[in-house]
Enzyme design. Structure first.
Site, PDB file in Angstrom:
ATOM      1  N   ASP A 311       0.859  -1.165   0.000  1.00  0.00           N
ATOM      2  CA  ASP A 311       0.000   0.000   0.000  1.00  0.00           C
ATOM      3  C   ASP A 311       0.910   1.235   0.000  1.00  0.00           C
ATOM      4  OD1 ASP A 311      -2.169   1.676   0.019  1.00  0.00           O
ATOM      5  OD2 ASP A 311      -3.249   0.592   1.565  1.00  0.00           O
ATOM      6  N   GLU A 504     -10.391   7.057   3.778  1.00  0.00           N
ATOM      7  CA  GLU A 504      -9.521   6.479   4.809  1.00  0.00           C
ATOM      8  C   GLU A 504      -8.937   7.561   5.725  1.00  0.00           C
ATOM      9  OE1 GLU A 504      -5.976   4.882   3.097  1.00  0.00           O
ATOM     10  OE2 GLU A 504      -6.119   6.181   1.359  1.00  0.00           O
TER      11      GLU A 504
HETATM   12  C1  BGC Z   1      -5.170   3.079   0.219  1.00  0.00           C
HETATM   13  C2  BGC Z   1      -5.361   2.037  -0.862  1.00  0.00           C
HETATM   14  C3  BGC Z   1      -5.268   2.684  -2.225  1.00  0.00           C
HETATM   15  C4  BGC Z   1      -3.966   3.441  -2.340  1.00  0.00           C
HETATM   16  C5  BGC Z   1      -3.775   4.115  -3.687  1.00  0.00           C
HETATM   17  C6  BGC Z   1      -3.947   3.935  -0.027  1.00  0.00           C
HETATM   18  O1  BGC Z   1      -3.862   4.997   0.872  1.00  0.00           O
HETATM   19  O2  BGC Z   1      -5.062   2.430   1.471  1.00  0.00           O
HETATM   20  O3  BGC Z   1      -6.585   1.393  -0.707  1.00  0.00           O
HETATM   21  O4  BGC Z   1      -5.383   1.708  -3.207  1.00  0.00           O
HETATM   22  O5  BGC Z   1      -3.919   4.430  -1.333  1.00  0.00           O
HETATM   23  O6  BGC Z   1      -4.621   5.176  -3.852  1.00  0.00           O
END
Ligand code: BGC
Length: 615
Positions: A311, A504
Site C-alpha cells: 500500500d 480512509e
Molecule cells: C489506500 C489504498 C489505495 C492506495 C492508492 C492507499 O492509501 O489504502 O486502498 O489503493 O492508497 O490510492
C-alpha cells in the site's frame, strides 16, 4: 615461442570454458547493452517462456524498476520513466491530469507508455488506479454505489455487470489495473473505510468479491475491455481494534481465518491477479512484513500466483531504517512497491540491498516474474495504448442504467409505518428537505474525483431531488423548505440527511452521530403543524446512531452512498421498484453496542443483519 603458443591455447581454453559456463548457466543479469533475444516479444510464445527470456536479459536496475510504482504526480520528469525503467505508475485519489476529461486521461497514460516503450527492452507500464465504485477519479464517469450498498443488493450478477462496465471505462483511459475490489470484512462501523466493504459477513463478501473480480478481468485478460483486479487489503484491515484505520487486529488466528481470510479463497479461485497488502497489523506485527501470511498462507495455502503490491508508502511504517524496511517488505513477499513519491531513494535502496546480500537476487527475479506474467496476460506488449473506441462508454447511458438499477436494489427499507411508502406519482404537495437532498458529492462519498470526496456538483449525475422531480406527475408541487410550504396542505415530507464525504484516515468516527443540523431537519418535520408523514433517507457509508430520529420518522430508508444515479432512490420511493435491499451489516441501537456483528453472543441490534422490508 612454444611457451607463447601454450599460453594462447590455455587462454582459448579458459575463454571457451567460460563461454560454455555462461551458455549453460546464464549470466545473472545482462550487462544491459544489447537485446540478445526478442522471443519475449512474440505473442505466440508461451508466457512462461516469454518471462524467462525477458528476465534473463534484464539488468538489476531494470528489474528494480519493474518493482517500482510511482504516483504520476511525483514524477520529477516523464523522462524518468525511461531513465529508471519504471514498471508501474498509479493515480492515487484525485491524481488526475490538469484537464479532467476521459480523453485527457487517455492522452496522459499513452504519453507515459510511450516513454516506457523507449527503454532498451520496451517493457510496457502497468497503470493502477482506485476505481472502487466506477472510474471515480474521472469527471463524467459513471459512479456506482459504494460496496456497502452493493452488499445490500446481494446480487452477484449485478456486481459482475458493474465491474465489467467499470473495466470498460477504466481501460478506455489507458489504465489496466484496478486497486479493487476491496474484500475487507468490516467489523466496526467506526472505521472510516467501513463502506468499502460489501458487509460484515464473510460469505457475502466472498460471493460478491468473486463476482467483481470476474467482472473486471472478464474471460480473458488480454481483451481490450478488461482490467487486472486487485483484492485488498490483505489481511484483516476490517478487524482492527476500535475500527481504527491502519490499526491492529488483536484477534486469534482462528478468527483471522474464519472472518478475514475467508473471502480470499473465492477471490483467488476467481483468478484475482493482484493482492494489496494492508496498512494494518495483526497482533502488533505489520502486515507488510508478515512473511507467514504473505507467502505461506497466500501463495502456499491459497495458491495465489499473481503479484502483490504494497500500500501507499507502507514499507516506511515497518521497523528499522529505510534499507531495512525495504528489505523486510520485499523478503516478506511484496513484489511491487507503491513508493509512491521518492522513487530514486527507493531504487537506490533496493540496489544496495541486493548488492549487500540483504535481498537475494532469486527473490527479485521471482517478484519481477510475477509482475511480468500479468503484463503479458493483459496483452500489454501487443496493445500498450488506450483503446480509444471505448471512450464513448465513459458515463454512457447504458452504464448509468446499470447504476440506477444498482441504486434501486441497494435501498434498504427499514421502517414503513402505515405503509406510507410507496408514494403516489400524483402526490399533490411534497416537501423535500435536508442538506443532502440535492448533493451529488455527498451521494458519491469518498474516493470520488478527489481522495476524500467533497460536497456539491463535483461530477455530472442525478441527485435524489432530480430523481424525484423526474418521477412525479404534473399535479405535484415540490417544496424544498418547510417555510415555502407554509399554509399548504402537505402530503409528505422527505428528509435527506447523512454523512459528509470522507475516506480512509479522516473517516474514523467514534460517535457516529448525525450532525446537529441534520437531526433538526427530522425533528422539525416530525413536529410540523401539518402532521404530514416523514420519510427519512439516510445517505451514509454506515449505520448512524439515530434511534430517536428513526422513531420520529414514519418511514426510514438506508440509501448508503448511491453515487451519481439518484434516480434509483426515486424508483423505490414511488414504487417503480419494490425494495429488495437487505442490511449487509447489523444496525446498532446506540454507540455502546458498537461493534455488533451477526453471530455475536446476545445479539440484539436495532435491525439485524439481513433485515429489509418490501412493499
Ligand atoms: C489506500 C489504498 C489505495 C492506495 C492508492 C492507499 O492509501 O489504502 O486502498 O489503493 O492508497 O490510492
Amino acid at each position: 615461442m612454444i611457451k607463447r603458443i601454450k599460453r594462447s591455447l590455455l587462454l582459448v581454453a579458459i575463454l571457451g570454458l567460460t563461454a560454455l559456463f555462461f551458455a549453460c548457466v546464464g549470466p545473472e543479469t545482462s550487462n544491459g547493452n544489447e537485446v540478445t533475444s526478442v522471443l519475449y516479444q512474440s505473442a505466440n510464445t508461451p508466457i512462461p517462456d516469454r518471462v524467462n527470456d525477458l528476465v534473463s536479459q534484464m539488468t538489476l536496475e531494470e528489474k528494480v524498476g519493474q518493482m517500482t510504482q510511482v504516483d504520476r504526480q511525483f514524477l520529477v520528469s516523464e523522462n524518468h520513466i525511461k531513465k529508471y525503467f519504471l514498471g508501474s505508475l498509479l493515480s492515487g485519489g484525485g491524481s488526475a491530469p490538469s484537464v479532467n476529461t476521459p480523453e485527457s486521461w487517455a492522452d496522459m497514460t499513452d504519453g507515459y507508455q510511450e516513454k516506457a516503450l523507449e527503454t532498451r527492452l520496451s517493457i510496457p507500464l502497468i497503470y493502477g488506479i482506485d476505481a472502487v465504485h466506477g472510474h471515480n477519479n474521472v469527471y463524467g464517469a459513471t459512479v456506482f454505489p459504494h460496496n456497502i450498498g452493493l452488499g445490500a443488493t446481494g446480487d452477484e450478477d449485478l456486481i459482475y455487470r458493474i465491474a465489467a462496465a467499470t473495466a470498460e471505462e477504466v481501460r478506455a483511459t489507458g489504465i489496466d489495473w484496478n486497486f479493487g475490489p476491496c474484500i475487507t470484512v468490516p467489523q466496526d462501523e467506526r472505521w472510516g473505510r467501513h463502506y468499502e466493504g460489501f458487509g460484515e459477513e464473510p460469505q457475502l463478501v466472498s460471493r460478491l468479491g468473486a463476482a467483481a473480480i470476474t467482472g473486471y478481468q472478464g474471460e480473458n485478460l488480454s481483451d481490450s475491455t478488461t482490467i487486472l483486479a486487485g483484492a485488498k487489503h490483505f489481511l484483516a484491515d476490517g478487524g482492527t481494534e476500535g475500527g481504527r484505520d491502519r490499526g491492529d487486529a488483536k484477534i486469534s488466528e482462528e478468527e483471522l481465518r474464519r472472518i478475514h481470510l475467508f473471502p480470499y479463497y473465492a477471490a483467488i479461485e476467481a483468478g484475482a491477479g493482484n493482492v494489496m497488502a494492508s496498512f494494518s497489523s495483526w497482533n502488533g506485527e505489520q502486515m507488510h512484513g508478515n512473511k507467514y501470511l504473505l507467502q505461506d498462507v497466500l501463495r502456499g495455502e491459497l495458491g495465489f500466483d499473481g503479484f502483490t503490491v504494497s500500500d501507499w508508502a507502507a514499507l516506511t511504517l515497518l521497523p528499522g531504517n529505510y534499507d531495512q524496511q525495504v528489505a523486510l517488505g520485499i523478503n516478506a513477499g511484496i513484489d511491487m512497491v507503491m513508493v509512491p513519491d521518492d522513487y530514486i531513494r527507493f531504487i537506490q535502496s533496493m540496489i544496495r540491498n541486493v548488492e549487500d546480500g540483504n535481498i537475494p537476487v532469486e527473490r527479485i527475479d521471482e517478484a519481477v516474474s510475477n509482475i511480468l506474467v500479468k503484463k503479458f496476460e493483459l496483452g500489454l506488449f501487443e496493445d500498450p495504448f488506450a483503446p480509444r473506441d471505448l471512450l464513448e462508454t465513459v458515463g454512457s447511458d447504458a452504464h448509468r442504467a446499470i447504476g440506477r438499477e444498482a441504486v434501486a436494489k441497494s435501498q434498504v427499507l427499514l421502517k414503513n409505518e402505515g405503509s406510507i411508502l410507496p408514494l403516489s406519482n400524483d402526490i399533490k404537495n411534497l416537501v423535500v428537505i435536508g442538506s443532502l437532498s440535492d448533493n451529488i458529492g455527498a451521494q458519491c462519498g469518498g474516493w470520488t474525483i478527489s481522495w476524500q470526496g467533497s460536497s456539491g456538483d463535483i461530477t455530472p449525475g442525478t441527485s435524489v431531488l432530480d430523481g424525484i422531480k423526474e418521477l412525479v406527475g404534473e399535479n405535484t408541487t415540490i417544496y424544498t423548505s418547510l417555510d415555502d410550504a407554509s399554509g399548504v396542505d402537505i402530503d409528505a415530507i422527505i428528509c435527506v440527511v447523512g454523512e459528509r464525504p470522507y475516506a480512509e484516515m479522516q473517516g474514523d468516527n467514534s460517535k457516529l452521530e448525525l450532525a446537529f443540523a441534520h437531526k433538526n431537519f427530522i425533528e422539525e418535520a416530525s413536529n410540523h403543524s401539518s402532521g404530514a408523514p416523514v420519510i427519512t433517507l439516510l445517505i451514509s457509508g454506515r449505520p448512524l446512531m439515530m434511534t430517536p430520529q428513526i422513531e420520529m420518522s414514519d418511514a426510514f430508508i438506508a440509501s448508503w452512498l448511491p453515487g451519481t444515479e439518484g434516480g434509483g432512490v426515486a424508483d423505490v420511493l414511488f414504487g417503480d421498484y419494490n425494495p429488495t435491499g437487505k442490511l449487509p451489516v447489523s444496525w446498532p441501537r446506540d454507540i455502546s453496542q458498537v461493534p455488533v456483528n451477526v453471530g455475536d453472543e446476545n445479539y440484539d441490534p436495532l435491525y439485524p443483519f439481513g433485515f429489509g422490508l418490501s412493499y
